[in-house]
Design a protein around this motif. Structure first.
Motif, short mmCIF file in Angstrom:
data_model
loop_
_atom_site.label_atom_id
_atom_site.label_comp_id
_atom_site.label_asym_id
_atom_site.label_seq_id
_atom_site.Cartn_x
_atom_site.Cartn_y
_atom_site.Cartn_z
N ILE A 1 0.86 -1.19 0.00
CA ILE A 1 0.00 0.00 0.00
C ILE A 1 0.89 1.23 0.00
O ILE A 1 1.76 1.38 0.86
CB ILE A 1 -0.92 0.04 1.23
CG1 ILE A 1 -1.76 -1.24 1.31
CG2 ILE A 1 -1.82 1.26 1.19
CD1 ILE A 1 -2.57 -1.35 2.59
N SER A 2 0.69 2.13 -0.96
CA SER A 2 1.43 3.39 -0.98
C SER A 2 0.44 4.54 -1.08
O SER A 2 -0.57 4.45 -1.79
CB SER A 2 2.44 3.43 -2.13
OG SER A 2 1.85 3.06 -3.36
N THR A 3 0.72 5.60 -0.35
CA THR A 3 -0.18 6.75 -0.30
C THR A 3 0.50 7.97 -0.90
O THR A 3 1.73 8.09 -0.87
CB THR A 3 -0.58 7.04 1.15
OG1 THR A 3 0.60 7.27 1.94
CG2 THR A 3 -1.36 5.89 1.75
N PHE A 4 -0.31 8.88 -1.43
CA PHE A 4 0.20 10.02 -2.17
C PHE A 4 -0.58 11.28 -1.86
O PHE A 4 -1.81 11.24 -1.71
CB PHE A 4 0.09 9.76 -3.69
CG PHE A 4 0.87 8.56 -4.16
CD1 PHE A 4 2.10 8.72 -4.77
CD2 PHE A 4 0.37 7.28 -3.99
CE1 PHE A 4 2.83 7.62 -5.20
CE2 PHE A 4 1.09 6.17 -4.42
CZ PHE A 4 2.32 6.34 -5.02
N ASP A 5 0.13 12.40 -1.76
CA ASP A 5 -0.52 13.70 -1.81
C ASP A 5 -0.90 13.96 -3.25
O ASP A 5 -0.08 13.82 -4.16
CB ASP A 5 0.41 14.80 -1.30
CG ASP A 5 0.57 14.78 0.22
OD1 ASP A 5 -0.44 14.52 0.90
OD2 ASP A 5 1.69 15.02 0.70
N LEU A 6 -2.16 14.34 -3.47
CA LEU A 6 -2.70 14.48 -4.82
C LEU A 6 -3.12 15.91 -5.10
O LEU A 6 -3.79 16.54 -4.27
CB LEU A 6 -3.91 13.55 -4.98
CG LEU A 6 -4.70 13.64 -6.30
CD1 LEU A 6 -3.87 13.08 -7.46
CD2 LEU A 6 -6.03 12.90 -6.18
N THR A 7 -2.72 16.42 -6.26
CA THR A 7 -3.28 17.66 -6.80
C THR A 7 -4.03 17.28 -8.07
O THR A 7 -3.41 16.92 -9.08
CB THR A 7 -2.19 18.68 -7.14
OG1 THR A 7 -1.45 19.00 -5.96
CG2 THR A 7 -2.80 19.96 -7.70
#
Length: 296
Positions: free
Chosen positions: A42-48
């Motif tokens: 599982i990898s998480t990202f800040d999204l624009t």
């Protein structure tokens, strides 16, 4: 004795003719130690995320995990051991995006199922989008080497409930090919169906376009896959680690509007965890979300 030899030869010919071509030049012993350990990455990202002409801040999550899949039904098998002839190993990617537009939120999810060892395009792709106006669902199923049938269920009158088909490659397959082995990425000119998420945002017709794929060196340890559509309207860039297991570090989607302005959707990784998340469903397991730097 002669007749037995003929029967044996026919059996061998049948087995060979039914065998599927395998992906070449991959160390599946090393690969399996990471991907067949009974856990997910599982990898998480800040999204624009650009939507309605403005940049929206949100979160994205990539979940990669191997599963036993049904060749015939193209669904996860409930009892793989009882379905040996129908079983095929796939790498599944679930990608979620969550962001807010004004007063109301968007919740989006896309899934891609790509054979791990067999030399094949992705078997199935699905995408759903929920927001306060309503929700939509799209599904693609591989029917032959590069031929797909699709269905869309939508609350928009123009789209309605419809079916379609195309020959070519699905852009959403590329995420899994990076993780299987970047050498599996077809470079050069490809007939490609743009991402199902992209179709949701643009409501464009489901048809392939010519796209050019290349893999670039960004630094000593990082590479980038770039997909540029011949129309000039869309570019996808995915950054990943050069060494196995080729972790995805971020991506950009550049949409060029008819007036020449560019809308850049961007994701930057902020967390990663290897975990059997399907067993972590108690209130006491919620601390794991903090370890992944998830906001909500």
């Amino acid at each position: 004795m002669k007749s037995q030899s003929i029967v044996f030869l026919l059996v061998i010919i049948f087995i060979v003719s039914c065998s599927k071509p395998q992906r070449a030049d991959i160390d599946f012993e090393q690969w399996g130690k990471y991907w067949f350990q009974g856990k997910a990455e599982i990898s998480t990202f800040d999204l624009t995320q650009y939507r309605y002409g403005e940049a929206r801040e949100g979160e994205a999550v990539l979940i990669f995990v191997t599963e036993d899949f049904s060749r015939k039904k193209q669904v996860k098998l409930d009892d793989p051991e009882a379905s040996s002839s129908d079983k095929i190993s796939v790498l599944k990617m679930n990608q979620t995006r969550d962001f807010v537009t004004g007063i109301y939120p968007y919740h989006m999810m896309m899934s891609a199922f790509t054979p791990t060892k067999e030399q094949s395009q992705g078997l199935k792709f699905t995408a759903s989008s929920q927001e306060w106006c309503g929700h939509t669902f799209t599904q693609l199923n591989l029917k032959s080497t590069d031929s797909y049938n699709g269905k869309i269920f939508s609350y928009f009158e123009k789209e309605g409930d419809d079916t379609f088909s195309f020959n070519g490659m699905a852009e959403d397959d590329l995420w899994n090919l990076i993780r299987i082995d970047p050498k599996q990425i077809p470079t050069g000119s490809v007939q490609m169906l743009p991402s199902l998420f992209h179709q949701r945002f643009t409501h464009q017709e489901f048809k392939t376009e010519e796209a050019f794929i290349r893999v670039l060196d960004l630094s000593t340890g990082r590479s980038q896959m770039e997909v540029a559509y011949a129309s000039g309207s869309r570019v996808l860039k995915i950054d990943f680690e050069k060494e196995f297991p080729y972790e995805i570090m971020g991506w950009e989607e550049i949409q060029t509007k008819s007036d020449g302005t560019k809308e850049i959707t961007k994701a930057t990784r902020k967390g990663l965890k290897i975990v059997d998340y399907w067993t972590k469903n108690k209130v006491g397991d919620e601390f794991l979300r903090k370890e992944l730097n998830l906001k909500n």
